[in-house]
Design an enzyme around this catalytic site. Structure first.
Site, PDB file in Angstrom:
ATOM      1  N   TYR A  55      11.128   4.843   5.398  1.00 59.14           N
ATOM      2  CA  TYR A  55      10.152   5.624   4.614  1.00 59.14           C
ATOM      3  C   TYR A  55       8.889   5.870   5.447  1.00 59.14           C
ATOM      4  O   TYR A  55       8.398   7.001   5.531  1.00 59.14           O
ATOM      5  CB  TYR A  55       9.800   4.929   3.289  1.00 59.14           C
ATOM      6  CG  TYR A  55       8.800   5.737   2.487  1.00 59.14           C
ATOM      7  CD1 TYR A  55       9.189   6.920   1.854  1.00 59.14           C
ATOM      8  CD2 TYR A  55       7.467   5.356   2.402  1.00 59.14           C
ATOM      9  CE1 TYR A  55       8.264   7.700   1.151  1.00 59.14           C
ATOM     10  CE2 TYR A  55       6.541   6.123   1.701  1.00 59.14           C
ATOM     11  CZ  TYR A  55       6.941   7.284   1.077  1.00 59.14           C
ATOM     12  OH  TYR A  55       6.043   8.059   0.382  1.00 59.14           O
ATOM     13  N   LYS A  94       7.098   9.481   6.858  1.00 53.63           N
ATOM     14  CA  LYS A  94       5.724   9.921   6.593  1.00 53.63           C
ATOM     15  C   LYS A  94       4.911  10.007   7.888  1.00 53.63           C
ATOM     16  O   LYS A  94       4.006  10.829   7.997  1.00 53.63           O
ATOM     17  CB  LYS A  94       5.066   9.006   5.551  1.00 53.63           C
ATOM     18  CG  LYS A  94       5.671   9.187   4.153  1.00 53.63           C
ATOM     19  CD  LYS A  94       5.497  10.633   3.646  1.00 53.63           C
ATOM     20  CE  LYS A  94       6.053  10.853   2.259  1.00 53.63           C
ATOM     21  NZ  LYS A  94       5.790  12.200   1.721  1.00 53.63           N
TER      22      LYS A  94
END
Ligand code: NDP
Ligand code: 8X3
Length: 257
Positions: A157, A161
């Site tokens: 994750y 980002k």
């Protein structure tokens, strides 16, 4: 300040959380909206609510941003009156699983990478020619605090980002002579459906993420998106890091027990 009245705003992932709150916030300013997400029934409810409350026009597209062909065809088939997109809010995204890397399910990685990175690229690549033609536009990416620092159990994750951060910066350079602004808004803990998705429907586990603290709301982020979108021509908000009041970093959160 730039008026948003009658501006055409494309928001990905508008059935929930930050995307939905942003759709309402733009509508309140008189913008026309193109909204997309996978769940058509929820998308139609959002579109109807917005039309009723604000009397603005809404064009809803059932779309999975992971599907490049569908993204291209949805955007190239926009009716002429919807083609002049002024603002693109790349919001669709998710975290799936919160596990040590060696205990994680690689299928979760595919979903996060395909949505958060490739989906954002596909949508941006499809929308940009419409902005370049008019030499006018603003791309606002929803990044994350996770794009500025890594945290345990978040290898993939956080990577996605960090990628959004790199794409934002590089794109801003590529578009610098095209009158197209590129911004990123990087929130910390926002209570939306995000954690429910991350924990695959475990609502109790999701609630625990925000236990003893007051998280940001989707409306807090929508307000920030509107701030970015309404700055005058000579101002570009390149990036905003927005944290909950008692959050210092991804891992340092003060909680009242
Ligand atoms: P939600 O789960 O509440 O909303 C996510 C939205 O993205 C939904 O509308 C969902 O719609 C849409 N979406 C997910 N996958 C796809 C897809 N493949 N194609 C199209 N739409 C998709 O979460 P948030 O509002 O919190 O998340 C929005 C963004 O904010 C994400 O990019 C997230 O990473 C980021 N973020 C969230 C934070 C938080 O703490 N909540 C903090 C920092 C950043 P549908 O399921 O109908 O397709
Ligand atoms: C999503 C929220 O706190 O897991 O970006 O980074 S967090």
């Amino acid at each position: 300040m730039i008026s948003l009245k009658d501006k055409i705003v494309f928001i990905s992932g508008a059935t929930s959380g930050i995307g939905k709150a942003s759709a309402f916030a733009f509508a309140a300013e008189g913008a026309r909206l193109i909204i997309c997400a996978r769940r058509k029934n929820k998308l139609d409810v959002v579109a109807d609510d917005i039309k009723k409350r604000f009397g603005v026009r809404v064009y809803a597209i059932e779309l999975d941003v992971r599907n490049k062909t569908d993204v291209n065809s949805a955007i190239s088939n926009l009716p002429d009156e919807w083609k002049n997109i002024d603002i693109l809010v790349n919001n669709a995204g998710l975290g799936k699983g919160l596990n040590k890397f060696y205990e994680d399910n690689p299928e979760n990685w595919e979903e996060m990478i395909d949505t958060n990175i490739k989906g954002l690229l596909y949508v941006t690549y499809a929308v940009l020619p419409l902005m370049l033609e008019r030499k006018n536009g603003h791309i606002i990416n929803i990044g994350s605090l996770a794009g500025r620092e890594a945290y345990p159990k978040g290898a993939v994750y956080c990577s996605t980002k960090h990628a959004v951060d790199a794409i934002t910066k590089s794109l801003r350079m590529d578009l610098i002579d095209m009158n197209i602004k590129v911004s990123t808004i990087d929130p910390g803990l926002v209570e939306t459906n995000f954690s429910v998705i991350r924990f695959e429907g475990d609502v109790e586990k999701a609630k625990n993420v925000y236990k003893g603290m007051e998280p940001l709301t989707a409306d807090d982020i929508a307000e920030t998106v509107i701030f970015c979108a309404t700055r005058p021509k000579n101002v570009n908000i390149a990036e905003i890091l927005i944290l909950a009041g008692t959050q210092a970093s991804s891992t340092i959160v003060h909680r009242e027990s």
